[in-house]
Scaffold this active site. Structure first.
Site, mmCIF file in Angstrom:
data_model
loop_
_atom_site.group_PDB
_atom_site.id
_atom_site.type_symbol
_atom_site.label_atom_id
_atom_site.label_comp_id
_atom_site.label_asym_id
_atom_site.label_seq_id
_atom_site.Cartn_x
_atom_site.Cartn_y
_atom_site.Cartn_z
ATOM 1 N N LYS A 22 0.890 -1.184 0.030
ATOM 2 C CA LYS A 22 0.015 0.005 0.093
ATOM 3 C C LYS A 22 0.766 1.201 -0.070
ATOM 4 C CE LYS A 22 -3.577 -0.596 2.593
ATOM 5 N NZ LYS A 22 -4.341 -0.722 3.758
ATOM 6 N N ARG A 91 -2.973 3.238 8.638
ATOM 7 C CA ARG A 91 -3.479 2.109 7.667
ATOM 8 C C ARG A 91 -2.154 1.078 7.764
ATOM 9 N NH1 ARG A 91 -4.684 5.011 2.086
ATOM 10 N NH2 ARG A 91 -5.914 2.910 1.773
ATOM 11 N N GLY A 100 -8.496 -7.640 4.270
ATOM 12 C CA GLY A 100 -9.353 -7.702 5.503
ATOM 13 C C GLY A 100 -8.637 -8.215 6.941
ATOM 14 N N MET A 102 -5.583 -7.244 8.189
ATOM 15 C CA MET A 102 -5.204 -6.091 8.978
ATOM 16 C C MET A 102 -6.176 -4.826 9.102
ATOM 17 S SD MET A 102 -2.082 -7.774 9.186
ATOM 18 C CE MET A 102 -1.103 -6.549 9.973
ATOM 19 N N ARG A 333 -3.294 -1.217 -6.450
ATOM 20 C CA ARG A 333 -2.403 -2.471 -6.414
ATOM 21 C C ARG A 333 -2.665 -3.169 -7.832
ATOM 22 N NH1 ARG A 333 -5.515 -4.885 -1.650
ATOM 23 N NH2 ARG A 333 -7.262 -4.963 -2.509
ATOM 24 N N HIS A 449 -15.873 -8.683 0.755
ATOM 25 C CA HIS A 449 -14.989 -9.595 1.499
ATOM 26 C C HIS A 449 -15.230 -10.994 0.966
ATOM 27 C CE1 HIS A 449 -13.771 -12.433 4.772
ATOM 28 N NE2 HIS A 449 -12.637 -11.589 4.787
ATOM 29 N N ARG A 569 4.273 -47.975 -13.754
ATOM 30 C CA ARG A 569 4.086 -48.941 -12.640
ATOM 31 C C ARG A 569 3.675 -50.441 -13.118
ATOM 32 N NH1 ARG A 569 1.791 -44.402 -10.397
ATOM 33 N NH2 ARG A 569 3.145 -43.506 -8.584
ATOM 34 N N GLU A 742 15.550 -43.213 -4.367
ATOM 35 C CA GLU A 742 14.585 -42.794 -3.688
ATOM 36 C C GLU A 742 14.927 -43.428 -2.143
ATOM 37 O OE1 GLU A 742 11.189 -45.344 -4.825
ATOM 38 O OE2 GLU A 742 12.444 -46.798 -5.461
ATOM 39 N N SER A 761 15.972 -41.977 -11.711
ATOM 40 C CA SER A 761 14.731 -40.999 -11.540
ATOM 41 C C SER A 761 14.299 -40.969 -10.317
ATOM 42 C CB SER A 761 13.735 -41.745 -12.152
ATOM 43 O OG SER A 761 12.546 -41.338 -12.220
ATOM 44 N N GLY A 763 12.575 -40.902 -7.055
ATOM 45 C CA GLY A 763 11.315 -41.153 -6.560
ATOM 46 C C GLY A 763 11.067 -40.482 -5.377
ATOM 47 N N THR A 764 10.740 -39.106 -5.400
ATOM 48 C CA THR A 764 10.633 -38.357 -4.494
ATOM 49 C C THR A 764 9.629 -38.507 -3.187
ATOM 50 O OG1 THR A 764 9.404 -36.806 -5.689
ATOM 51 C CG2 THR A 764 11.733 -36.519 -5.352
ATOM 52 N N ASN A 765 8.389 -39.350 -3.665
ATOM 53 C CA ASN A 765 7.535 -39.864 -2.363
ATOM 54 C C ASN A 765 8.551 -40.559 -1.407
ATOM 55 O OD1 ASN A 765 5.846 -38.658 -4.047
ATOM 56 N ND2 ASN A 765 4.799 -40.833 -4.664
ATOM 57 N N ASP A 766 9.024 -41.912 -1.628
ATOM 58 C CA ASP A 766 9.724 -42.803 -0.989
ATOM 59 C C ASP A 766 10.876 -41.698 -0.119
ATOM 60 O OD1 ASP A 766 9.158 -45.127 -0.081
ATOM 61 O OD2 ASP A 766 9.031 -45.575 -2.136
ATOM 62 N N CYS A 829 10.110 -38.757 -10.699
ATOM 63 C CA CYS A 829 8.981 -39.423 -10.947
ATOM 64 C C CYS A 829 7.667 -39.442 -9.658
ATOM 65 C CB CYS A 829 8.935 -40.991 -11.525
ATOM 66 S SG CYS A 829 9.643 -41.847 -10.572
ATOM 67 N N TYR A 849 14.117 -34.097 -17.116
ATOM 68 C CA TYR A 849 12.357 -34.054 -17.211
ATOM 69 C C TYR A 849 11.913 -34.444 -15.974
ATOM 70 C CZ TYR A 849 12.718 -39.183 -16.704
ATOM 71 O OH TYR A 849 12.844 -40.456 -16.275
HETATM 72 P P1 ADP Z 1 -7.657 -2.217 3.622
HETATM 73 O O1 ADP Z 1 -6.141 -2.600 3.467
HETATM 74 O O2 ADP Z 1 -8.381 -3.284 4.423
HETATM 75 O O3 ADP Z 1 -7.961 -1.961 2.177
HETATM 76 P P2 ADP Z 1 -7.413 0.680 3.916
HETATM 77 O O4 ADP Z 1 -6.050 1.222 4.642
HETATM 78 O O5 ADP Z 1 -7.111 0.744 2.391
HETATM 79 O O6 ADP Z 1 -7.516 -0.722 4.432
HETATM 80 O O7 ADP Z 1 -8.613 1.589 4.368
HETATM 81 C C1 ADP Z 1 -9.692 1.094 4.022
HETATM 82 C C2 ADP Z 1 -10.648 2.111 3.489
HETATM 83 O O8 ADP Z 1 -10.510 3.351 4.263
HETATM 84 C C3 ADP Z 1 -10.039 2.816 2.323
HETATM 85 O O9 ADP Z 1 -10.434 2.170 0.974
HETATM 86 C C4 ADP Z 1 -10.648 4.054 2.020
HETATM 87 O O10 ADP Z 1 -11.845 4.128 1.601
HETATM 88 C C5 ADP Z 1 -10.642 4.386 3.630
HETATM 89 N N1 ADP Z 1 -9.413 5.283 3.704
HETATM 90 C C6 ADP Z 1 -8.334 5.092 4.307
HETATM 91 N N2 ADP Z 1 -7.497 5.998 4.576
HETATM 92 C C7 ADP Z 1 -8.075 7.122 4.185
HETATM 93 C C8 ADP Z 1 -8.183 8.654 4.122
HETATM 94 N N3 ADP Z 1 -6.894 9.086 4.371
HETATM 95 N N4 ADP Z 1 -9.191 9.272 3.668
HETATM 96 C C9 ADP Z 1 -10.112 8.851 3.499
HETATM 97 N N5 ADP Z 1 -10.474 7.558 3.344
HETATM 98 C C10 ADP Z 1 -9.498 6.707 3.748
HETATM 99 MG MG MG Z 2 -7.555 -0.632 0.986
HETATM 100 MG MG MG Z 3 -9.779 -3.803 5.653
#
Ligand code: ADP
Ligand code: MG
Ligand code: MG
Length: 877
Positions: A22, A91, A100, A102, A333, A449, A569, A742, A761, A763-766, A829, A849
């Site tokens: 991020k 963040r 979701g 962190m 990203r 999610h 076999r 093996e 060859s 035989g990585t299981n054994d 194998c 191979y």
């Molecule tokens: P995640 O990793 O779960 O996507 P983010 O850090 O991206 O978490 O935060 C989730 C949401 O919070 C972002 O998609 C954005 O909508 C909102 N957010 C984060 N920072 C800001 C900010 N500085 N201003 C406004 N909205 C923010």
């Molecule tokens: Mg985000």
């Molecule tokens: Mg989140």
């Protein structure tokens, strides 16, 4: 002195290790001149220090203070300043995106004074200010103070009733803040921290700590993300999507992550903040609608999306906010995508001139190809269509409906297939999603999610099936027309179409499998697969062979691109009606009787080999002489004992019982098997070698290779080889003679063994069993899950070759074998031959191979091409 804090203007996209994904991408966008709210990133190094030492590194606090002052100066406001506050978000952001997993806290800097300052900034908009404040206390309480989020949710629900959150008045929101603060006091025994700097400090620490939360640990294990990377923390000045209807927040993809098609994909929610859009709080609108709501922001967004795609040369996903008509970019990203989209996008980008074919091959994986080879539902089966939701993650899944994650885990542990049904999933559902065959939700869009996580895991998902009335407490859902599905009822969900069926729908081959079977590439996806496979084949150095032991599998393997058979076999050739001949062999009391039994087996073996040689049309076929202990072919000890005890046993049964007792072994895996059998039972191997030779003589061009299993000493091999050479000369056929590697001793004395072997060859299981001292059948169920939990290994060594241990033996054997015999052929194998990471390893150590089951051949071909393009040079050649 170490630098722990980077302004967004200082970083770039290649600094993901240090700044997390991020932070690195926020910096990249900042430097591209895109509208990113200013801020700074605290490095993963600081997090690692904190997690190791339990305290932040020296100098970090000062560095943060300096960067905050610079930010304040730039924004012309101070953090939490009462009359005109600067607010920030704190963040998380690790190197690999963990949806979701962190936690993020928004609106830091608000308290009972600055909330008025914020209202003033927004032209006296009290409602907005109090909405922001209640969000802060709620998020801070949940993620930083670790209070059960339901407490806040319930309080909010009880004020809201049937209304939407946007219907709450300023007064109601103000009272809610008081209620929330009361919850904080009750749960923690302390007041909500009013000091903005303290809020920020605590939030940063909480992000560091969230790296080790149970959910994050589970997700990393599932996705094989190393546990010691740590997360970066981004401090970002706030922009607001919750000021009113001229504001909002959204997510977007630069193309469809489900199909790869170009277009406008995303969701937008007016008058909302942060995760509202993915949390399914209110119904989002398709991104296209933004054009009518705010044309300037929409056009601006489209042009930014184009800039990002051209810059990253890939599909990007985006999080953005509109504040009173001004567009802000909050995240981008390179986006996750389905397997089908990965292939389509890779070739589309080639056609757009953005990437080369070499890069295209690198942009897809063997795992994705394997997913495309999964079966799909047969058409027109007559199953009742219950509803149609969104096709969030493709594939076909059938199982019993369950309505909670613990229940999904419980039934899956008993070996049952389940479909997890929820209104919407939360990070707490991760364990259930892993356990289930598929996931069905009644709320949330393609960026919810459930959808994001399922796509990442390659799990089938249908989301947003809004016609379903899901009752979690009642453990049931009701479909249109009143059809009720209760826990335990079987349903079938199609993640490619979004369809949900009652009962079990039969599944059919995928179009990609049909293509490998020889169908013309007509469909757009299949054409993409075809192009990428051709290019991978043209680049790979590794050959790909099949493990096959009958003509049908051999023929399929050839269609799938096998360049030979690496493991045929022979033990199945002793099963069925032929068992009786093995019994005769075991019971033989003298040379004549034994030879008679062998003579009866010989023609059967010969005809088996003829069929396979014919199917392979001149390609090499490595035949392994019989490997398992003979008692495996005899009747069961208990059955025989019962028969004898009841007095209805024949004379032969009694003799068999004696033989079964005599041949019983404590550790069959380490007993009388492989080459040992050949040396102990005269004539057994000779019969097999003769059958191979005579079969080869009858099939023009046949290329047999005779492989001796379980050799540990060159002397064993020499004895067998001597006899085999004699027979080959007699029949007048040429064949390579080689061995499996093996047993660890074979790897360690490979230099000697190569004197008598024309090929090895692995035989990585054994080899894995014997290197670890694991008996696979016993250990996998008994304690592997515990070992995975403890991190003793990240993935089972039977699934992916253990490079450090087993791999070291492979290296030694390859090097020392080639030193003795430079033209020694090397292959593998074991089941690892079709595992992507193991294929890369085989390329790196210079094997000739890999051999794998017919169905995995396309995966091995693709990964062999990717390995060659990744540029690891072979080190034994
Ligand atoms: P995640 O990793 O779960 O996507 P983010 O850090 O991206 O978490 O935060 C989730 C949401 O919070 C972002 O998609 C954005 O909508 C909102 N957010 C984060 N920072 C800001 C900010 N500085 N201003 C406004 N909205 C923010
Ligand atoms: Mg985000
Ligand atoms: Mg989140």
């Amino acid at each position: 002195m170490a630098k722990y804090v980077y302004d967004f203007t200082e970083g770039n996209k290649d600094l993901k290790d240090l700044l997390g994904g991020k932070g690195a991408n926020l910096a990249e966008m900042t430097n591209l001149g895109l509208p990113v709210p200013p801020g700074f990133t605290i490095t993963t190094e600081a997090c690692r220090h904190y997690l190791a030492e339990g305290a932040v590194p020296r100098g970090l606090e000062e560095e943060i203070a300096q960067h905050l002052s610079a930010l304040e100066a730039r924004m012309g406001r101070k953090l939490g300043q009462s009359d005109d506050p600067l607010l920030v978000s704190v963040r998380s952001g690790a190197k690999f995106s963990m949806p979701g997993m962190m936690d993020t806290v928004l609106n830091i800097g608000l308290n009972d004074e600055s909330v008025h300052g914020l209202a003033k900034q927004a032209g006296g908009n009290e409602r907005f200010a109090w909405d922001s404040y209640r969000r802060l206390v709620q998020m801070f309480g949940k993620t930083v103070l670790d209070i059960d989020g339901d407490r806040f949710e319930e309080a909010l629900e009880s004020v809201k009733g049937a209304r939407q959150d946007t219907d709450l008045s300023a007064e109601e929101l103000q009272r809610l803040v008081e209620t929330f603060k009361g919850i904080v006091r009750e749960e923690t025994g302390a007041d909500f921290p009013a000091d903005p700097r303290e809020q920020m400090r605590l939030a940063i620490k909480a992000v560091f700590e969230s790296w080790n939360s149970g959910r994050a640990v589970l997700y990393r294990r599932q996705e094989r993300i190393p546990a010691d990377l740590g997360t970066a923390v981004n401090v970002c000045s706030m922009v607001f999507g919750n000021v009113g209807d001229d504001s909002g927040t959204g997510v977007a993809f630069t193309r469809d992550p489900g199909s790869g098609r170009q277009g406008i994909y995303g969701d937008y929610l007016q008058n909302a903040q942060g995760e509202d859009v993915v949390a399914g709080i209110r119904n989002t609108v398709p991104l296209q609608d933004l054009e009518h709501i705010d044309k300037d922001s929409y056009d601006n967004l489209l042009s930014i999306m184009k800039t990002l795609e051209n810059h990253y040369r890939d599909l990007c996903d985006i999080e953005f906010t509109v504040e009173r008509g001004k567009l802000w970019m909050l995240q981008t990203r390179v986006g996750k995508r389905t397997a089908a989209a990965a292939f389509r996008i890779a070739t589309q980008l080639v056609d757009q001139g953005l990437i080369s074919m070499d890069e295209a091959v690198q942009r897809v994986t063997g795992d994705q190809l394997a997913q495309l080879m999964f079966p799909r539902f047969a058409q027109d089966t007559g199953n009742k269509l219950l509803t149609k939701g969104m096709n969030a993650s493709p594939g076909a899944a059938v199982g019993k409906a369950v309505f909670s994650s613990p229940r999904a885990v419980e039934l899956a542990a008993k070996g049952e297939d389940v479909i997890l049904v929820r209104r919407e999933t939360t990070p707490d559902d991760l364990s259930g999603m892993i356990a289930a065959q598929g996931v069905l939700t009644s709320r949330g869009g393609k960026t919810s999610h459930a959808a994001v996580v399922a796509r990442g895991m390659g799990k089938v998902c249908v989301c947003g099936a809004e016609e379903l009335e899901v009752s979690i407490s009642g453990k049931k859902f009701t479909a249109p027309g009143g059809v009720e599905v209760v826990e335990g009822d079987v349903i079938s969900i199609d993640g490619s179409t979004g369809e949900v069926f009652l009962g079990e729908v039969p599944v059919a081959d995928s179009v990609v499998v049909e293509y490998f079977e020889g169908a013309e590439p007509e469909d757009e996806l299949v054409r993409a697969v075809d192009r990428i496979m051709r290019h991978a084949d043209s680049k790979r150095r590794l050959g790909v062979r099949a493990n096959a032991d009958n003509p049908e599998d051999s023929a399929r393997a050839r269609r799938f691109g096998a360049q030979g058979i690496g493991l045929c076999r022979t033990e199945h050739m002793f099963l069925g009606e032929r068992r009786q001949l093995v019994e005769d062999l075991v019971l033989a009391s003298d040379k004549e009787e034994r030879q008679a039994a062998l003579d009866a087996l010989a023609p059967l073996q010969k005809s088996d080999f003829i069929g396979i040689f014919q199917a392979m049309e001149g390609l090499p076929v490595t035949v392994r002489l019989i490997d398992p202990p003979l008692h495996e072919f005899l009747p069961d000890l208990v059955d025989l004992s019962v028969k004898v005890a009841l007095g209805n046993a024949s004379d032969k049964d009694k003799r068999l019982l004696d033989a079964v007792r005599r041949l019983h072994e404590q550790n069959p895996m380490l007993g009388l098997r492989g080459v040992r059998l050949g040396l102990v039972i005269p004539g057994l191997f000779a019969m097999q070698v003769r059958a191979i030779a005579e079969a080869a003589r009858e099939v023009p061009g046949a290329q047999p290779e005779i492989m001796i299993p379980l050799v540990g000493a060159v002397q064993e091999l020499e004895a067998v080889r001597e006899e085999a050479l004699g027979i080959l000369a007699e029949v007048g056929v040429e064949a390579l003679i080689g061995t499996m590697i093996e047993v660890p001793r074979a790897a360690l004395t490979a230099g000697q063994i190569a004197e008598a072997a024309q090929f090895f060859s692995f035989g990585t299981n054994d080899l894995t069993q014997m290197t670890w001292g694991f008996s696979r059948d016993d250990v996998e169920a008994a304690f592997f899950s515990r070992y995975l939990e403890l991190g003793i290994f990240g993935v089972s060594p039977f699934e992916t070759l253990d490079r450090d241990g087993v791999g070291r033996l492979v290296r030694i054997a390859a090097e020392e074998g080639r030193r003795t015999r430079p033209d020694l052929k090397l292959g593998i194998c074991g089941e690892h031959g079709g595992d992507p990471d193991s294929v890369h390893f085989c390329h790196e150590v210079g094997l000739d191979y890999v051999s794998c089951s017919p169905f995995r051949i396309p995966v091995a071909r693709l990964e062999a091409g990717r390995a060659a393009l990744a540029g690891h040079d072979s080190d034994t050649r």
